[in-house]
Design an enzyme around this catalytic site. Structure first.
Site, PDB file in Angstrom:
ATOM      1  N   LYS A  54       0.291  -1.159   0.323  1.00  0.00           N
ATOM      2  CA  LYS A  54       0.284  -0.448   0.357  1.00  0.00           C
ATOM      3  C   LYS A  54       1.044   0.968   0.154  1.00  0.00           C
ATOM      4  CE  LYS A  54      -3.424   2.162   2.746  1.00  0.00           C
ATOM      5  NZ  LYS A  54      -5.353   2.061   3.865  1.00  0.00           N
ATOM      6  N   SER A 123      -9.593   2.521   2.120  1.00  0.00           N
ATOM      7  CA  SER A 123      -8.526   3.387   1.576  1.00  0.00           C
ATOM      8  C   SER A 123      -7.102   2.004   0.969  1.00  0.00           C
ATOM      9  CB  SER A 123      -7.223   3.913   2.437  1.00  0.00           C
ATOM     10  OG  SER A 123      -6.889   3.605   2.871  1.00  0.00           O
ATOM     11  N   SER A 147     -10.534   0.634   6.850  1.00  0.00           N
ATOM     12  CA  SER A 147      -9.595   0.974   5.187  1.00  0.00           C
ATOM     13  C   SER A 147      -9.613  -0.495   4.734  1.00  0.00           C
ATOM     14  CB  SER A 147      -8.643   1.776   5.277  1.00  0.00           C
ATOM     15  OG  SER A 147      -8.914   3.259   4.753  1.00  0.00           O
TER      16      SER A 147
END
Lengths: 411, 411
Positions: A54, A123, A147
């Site tokens: 990420k 996210s 997220s």
């Protein structure tokens, strides 16, 4: 190059070639480096496995943009702790995966592999989509509100958010340090457990994963059950029916915890306004209106209110610890419903704020679907610090739920 | 340029010119930038004050080297949260101050302003020395074991380590996240309180500082009293006598907490081996033997041992909370004695491991001296989260202790 290593490189590059043009899961990757890294991979417990990182997590070899134009092209001076741990254990870092801006709400280009018109969730968007189509085996993800759980639910994969603090956060951009939690996305619980043996300490240890039936399950509709759409209500009911064939199941709502969502927002806003203070003070024109709104809300909160929220959160953690005297596992909604259409954002975090506030370990499991065939996850929770038990119980639950549906673009 | 701003720039530059060649407190500073920043300083509560930033804290305009050749010349992409907060409140960032390597033991070039043959203490060496000679008003410092208390004691200044988590850590290199605590060094408690109003949240608030006599004081010789040298034993006795003229004083040893130092070492080693995993895996030849030793010790600790140490630390925190039902303030040694000669290292952290493990707020106060006239601090402690009370009590104690002696080079 050994057979394993050569196969790993080919598998990774074929996956990227096949899916990445449509899925847009990566902010950066480099075929030359992937081949090199596969060739040089350490002979550890993750040899043969690929990882997507990420893009709020520092990497030396790929830029780390935090989903923001402020950091476009930024190269961190070192790898985050988690990246070193995975590489040292034999995994190949494939590249960086799309995040929303600073792991908050403003979305990136990634699409949902089950329906390209829909959001993959935020996210940890890129990691979720990359795992769903098989471009990587392990997606590094994080959760400050929802997220990790939400994109895992929307993309039909396993999401493991460990107990707060279980995995090292060094080298990860912080949003709200009281909650920021590194976790993993995988296609099965066994892989999450394998990664857990690597990520929980400075030295990799073999996975102790052994699927096991829990003694008691509480189906927790949460105080927000009214906000659950039909798809999620049916998924929770279905999970309850399936689990009750083998285990004693009770239904609970936890109305006492209704305040948790507001406490979570107070603490997150206050801490984000500090953590992203420089970006607000010196680069405001490059921030989205969502982030500016969050930071300005945080600046309105006084210290006494923030401290009171922290203290109340700690009380709720103690209350919840008592509840786990009666349940091995709680099962709860992972998101309000199936993935929303992309134009409406990355989906509501409502169904995870409580669990993030309580710092509990969660495993989101795929298998259930909406009437239109889209994935609708359910999350399993257990007491703080019982992560290995939870993975074992989730391993059992995984066999009880239907197999995850393949994304349409993989068929 | 206003009078305040012009005076600030002149004061800073004169101080640097006068003392820096001998003290070597800074890793970097820039007269042109100092003048610019003073000219542009925000009209906030810290207008007129100067800050030295420990070089494990990210700054955009100065390199951040973490005291390691691995990061020589590294420019962070953003300022740490604390730097933005101070600058937004009107302070001028003078430059970066010397730290030991990664805030551990391997020392930098800074000398002790009271005796250039002696250590200023580690790891916040540069901030302590810069404050002691008046080159900056506020030194940003941090503590994972004793890295703020010890140099404050050795350099005859006020050191404030707030309750764990009170100041935001975003943008600070982590060593052991369970303990890493940002704090300040100042020449008086009032300045620490002023900075506290700025550092505790995203929005600066006026200081509520008002010196106040505590009701009860416990003189805590700690389980390690045998390790206190004569200078420290006499300092604690002297403080006890002085305080007892105005407040009820009791003597306690806390023998039940003797295990705390070992617990601290276990947790710190385990977490450091993760936090500095990349440096160990990829840059080992550039690490000192001290750091390599720490990281290799951490790698030998298994997860169960680490978790048990965390759990026991939490129990000790609860035990200590009970003790504070009987005392407003504890007074304890800040270091084993006066500053050791530089060739023997940065001094022992023994007398702070307990308080760091317990996450308590501490204020180190100057004024007492060894037989050779060197500073010997004492630290005041209070219950977790009572930081504002502690600053007020320390403000009273500051008036009871003798005034701090000036460094020989300032006379």
């Amino acid at each position: 190059m050994s057979e394993t290593r050569a196969a790993m490189a080919s598998k990774i590059l074929n996956g990227i070639e096949k899916y990445e043009p449509q899925v847009k899961a990566f902010t950066s990757y480099d075929p030359v480096r992937i081949r090199q890294d596969a060739d040089m991979a350490s002979p550890g417990p993750l040899l043969g496995m690929s990882v997507g990182v990420k893009d709020i997590i520092d990497t030396v070899h790929y830029p780390t943009s935090h989903g923001s134009p402020i950091y476009a092209g930024y190269h961190a001076p070192s790898d985050a702790a988690c990246v070193t741990q995975l590489k040292t254990a034999g995994a190949v870092c494939v590249g960086k995966t799309v995040t929303t801006e600073f792991a908050f709400f403003s979305p990136g280009p990634t699409v949902n592999p089950y329906d390209v018109a829909r959001t993959p969730g935020g996210s940890s968007s890129g990691s979720a989509a990359a795992v769903a189509v098989g471009m990587v085996d392990i997606g590094l993800a994080s959760q400050t509100a929802a997220s990790l759980t939400r994109p895992a639910s929307y993309c039909g994969i396993v999401g493991f958010k460990p107990s707060y603090g279980r995995y090292a956060a060094a080298g990860i951009k912080s949003l709200a340090p009281s909650f920021d939690t590194l976790g993993t996305m995988t296609r099965d619980v066994a892989t999450a457990a394998l990664a857990d043996g690597v990520l929980k300490g400075p030295t990799a240890v073999p996975s102790t994963f052994k699927p096991q039936r829990p003694s008691t399950i509480g189906i927790c509709r949460t105080p927000h059950w009214d906000a659950a759409e039909e798809a999620t209500q049916k998924a929770i009911e279905k999970a309850g029916v399936l689990f009750s064939e083998e285990v004693q199941v009770t239904y609970i709502d936890l109305e006492d915890f209704a305040e948790a969502a507001d406490l979570h927002i107070t603490i997150m806003s206050y801490e984000a306004a500090q953590a992203l203070g420089w970006e607000y003070a010196d680069r405001r024109p490059l921030l989205s209106s969502q982030i500016v709104g969050l930071l300005e809300a945080g600046k309105q909160i006084d210290y006494a209110t923030y401290r009171a929220a922290l203290a109340r959160a700690e009380e709720l953690r103690c209350l919840m610890a008592d509840i786990f005297a009666n349940y091995d596992v709680l099962v709860a909604p992972a998101a309000p419903g199936e993935a929303p259409l992309a134009e409406s954002g990355t989906g509501s975090p409502l169904f995870s704020r409580l669990w993030t506030l309580l710092r509990l370990p969660t495993v989101t499991l795929p298998g259930l679907t909406s009437s239109s065939g889209l994935p609708v996850g359910v999350q399993l929770l257990s007491a703080y610090g019982t992560d290995e038990d939870l993975l074992n119980w989730a391993g059992w639950a995984e066999t009880i739920l239907p197999p995850r549906p393949f994304p349409s673009m993989c068929i």
